[in-house]
Write an enzyme that holds these catalytic residues in place. Structure first.
Site, PDB file in Angstrom:
ATOM      1  CE  LYS A  47      -3.645  -0.191  -0.285  1.00  7.14           C
ATOM      2  NZ  LYS A  47      -4.893  -0.558  -0.994  1.00  7.14           N
TER       3      LYS A  47
HETATM    4  C1  PLP Z   1      -2.339  -6.874   3.696  1.00  7.06           C
HETATM    5  C2  PLP Z   1      -3.052  -6.407   2.466  1.00  7.06           C
HETATM    6  N1  PLP Z   1      -3.145  -7.258   1.429  1.00  7.06           N
HETATM    7  C3  PLP Z   1      -3.801  -6.921   0.296  1.00  7.06           C
HETATM    8  C4  PLP Z   1      -4.402  -5.685   0.157  1.00  7.06           C
HETATM    9  C5  PLP Z   1      -5.195  -5.407  -1.090  1.00  7.06           C
HETATM   10  O1  PLP Z   1      -4.681  -4.480  -1.979  1.00  7.06           O
HETATM   11  P1  PLP Z   1      -5.628  -3.576  -2.858  1.00  7.06           P
HETATM   12  O2  PLP Z   1      -6.204  -2.509  -1.946  1.00  7.06           O
HETATM   13  O3  PLP Z   1      -4.738  -2.987  -3.898  1.00  7.06           O
HETATM   14  O4  PLP Z   1      -6.734  -4.396  -3.436  1.00  7.06           O
HETATM   15  C6  PLP Z   1      -4.312  -4.769   1.204  1.00  7.06           C
HETATM   16  C7  PLP Z   1      -4.963  -3.478   1.099  1.00  7.06           C
HETATM   17  O5  PLP Z   1      -5.113  -2.735   2.062  1.00  7.06           O
HETATM   18  C8  PLP Z   1      -3.623  -5.142   2.387  1.00  7.06           C
HETATM   19  O6  PLP Z   1      -3.534  -4.303   3.438  1.00  7.06           O
END
Ligand code: PLP
Length: 340
Positions: A47
């Site tokens: 992020k």
């Molecule tokens: C630990 C974690 N994995 C995956 C994601 C997912 O990413 P995206 O927001 O780009 O879908 C997030 C998003 O906050 C996250 O904190």
């Protein structure tokens, strides 16, 4: 001259993360499974990319002025990215989080100097949901912008312009599939769009946890959730602006137990300490690899995202009591109940 990376600005440490071949998952799939090491970002998650792109976009549009405040509602990782980028650029940050997220994320946000506001978890339709609360705080604060990661497509541009070309170059243009889970959808849509620009045959798959509505949406057009998941940061119930037009070719649903098994194996066999969304992504990548093989693709290569560090979940995923209370399998090296 050294081949080691050198940067003259700390914000340039965001992105350009290593891609690593995952041995156990590759053996399980029967083809190459590659993990993008997003835990190597300064805020230890994927992020950081969205945080940087959103803040730079707000500056370009003239919305964020010197000394201003960035406000965001987040499961935590976006907040950590925003707090770090805001510090580097002289802004303040206010982060609104549901109070059921890991203590480590809350402690980290306070340590980084963000103002942390926690709210009880509730439905998106509730005006007190963390997303709506963060928007209201931004509206009520002078010289503040609302990052709005779910519907601000500067988020997915971070992946169209950053993550996707990086994966393409790192695999020298020989990549057949990409998959990850969705929180905002920025990563899946952005990497999907960026890779399809280069080769439209690359198969893009959603890997959904239980409790999210997107698996059914891509399967049969209905936004419908089944079951539940303890994974933080993923699991979406609506089509965010970042997800609109995401080139999703196929979809998998992965249980927490299966994701946790990969979290355990990646730690014990490969020395990677990761969060649960990474384990779920790896299980999805194995499913995608097997599907490509079954469809006759020779030696397919699949990439996925290792989203964040497991150090962020010591009190949850890596805690026997917590796992037991959630009815999840306990990693065998964490000890018996009596040892705590
Ligand atoms: C630990 C974690 N994995 C995956 C994601 C997912 O990413 P995206 O927001 O780009 O879908 C997030 C998003 O906050 C996250 O904190």
């Amino acid at each position: 001259m050294t081949n080691l990376p050198v940067q003259t600005k700390t914000l340039d440490l965001i992105g350009n993360t290593p891609l690593v071949l995952l041995d156990g998952p590759s053996k399980a799939a029967g083809c190459e499974i590659w993990g993008k090491c997003e835990f190597a970002n300064p805020g230890a998650s994927v992020k950081d990319r969205a945080a940087l792109w959103i803040i730079r976009d707000a500056e370009k549009r003239g919305e964020l002025k010197p000394g201003g405040t960035v406000v965001e509602g987040t499961a935590g990782n976006t907040g950590i990215g925003i707090a770090l980028v805001a510090n580097a650029l002289g802004y303040k940050s206010v982060i609104v989080m549901p109070d059921n997220q890991s203590k480590e994320k809350m402690d980290t946000l306070r340590a980084l100097g963000a103002q942390l506001v926690t709210v009880p978890p509730t439905k998106f339709a509730d005006p007190n949901h963390f997303v709506h609360t963060s928007r209201r705080i931004a509206e009520e604060t002078e010289n503040a912008v609302w990052a709005n990661q779910f519907d601000n497509v500067a988020n997915r541009r971070a992946h169209i312009e950053g993550t996707a070309p990086e994966i393409w170059e790192q695999l020298e243009g020989r990549v057949h599939g990409f998959t990850c889970a969705v929180g905002t959808g920025g990563t899946l849509a952005g990497v999907g769009l960026g890779l399809k620009e280069r080769d439209e045959n690359i198969r893009i798959a959603l890997t959904d946890p239980h409790g999210a509505a997107l698996y059914n949406y891509y399967e049969n057009g209905e936004l419908q959730a089944e079951g539940s998941s303890v994974a933080e940061g993923i699991g979406q119930g609506r089509i965010t602006a970042n997800l609109e037009g995401a080139p999703v070719d196929t979809q998998f649903r992965i249980s927490d137990a299966e994701g946790l098994e990969w979290v355990a194996r990646l730690l014990r066999e490969e020395g990677l300490c990761l969060g649960l969304s990474s384990g779920i992504n790896v299980a999805g990548a194995i499913a995608l690899g097997r599907q490509l093989l079954a469809d006759g693709v020779e030696n397919p290569r699949v990439a996925t995202i290792l989203c964040d560090t497991g150090f962020r979940y010591l009190s949850t995923l890596y805690n026997a009591e917590w796992l037991r209370a959630k009815d999840l399998p306990v990693f065998d090296w964490l000890g018996s109940a009596s040892e705590g």
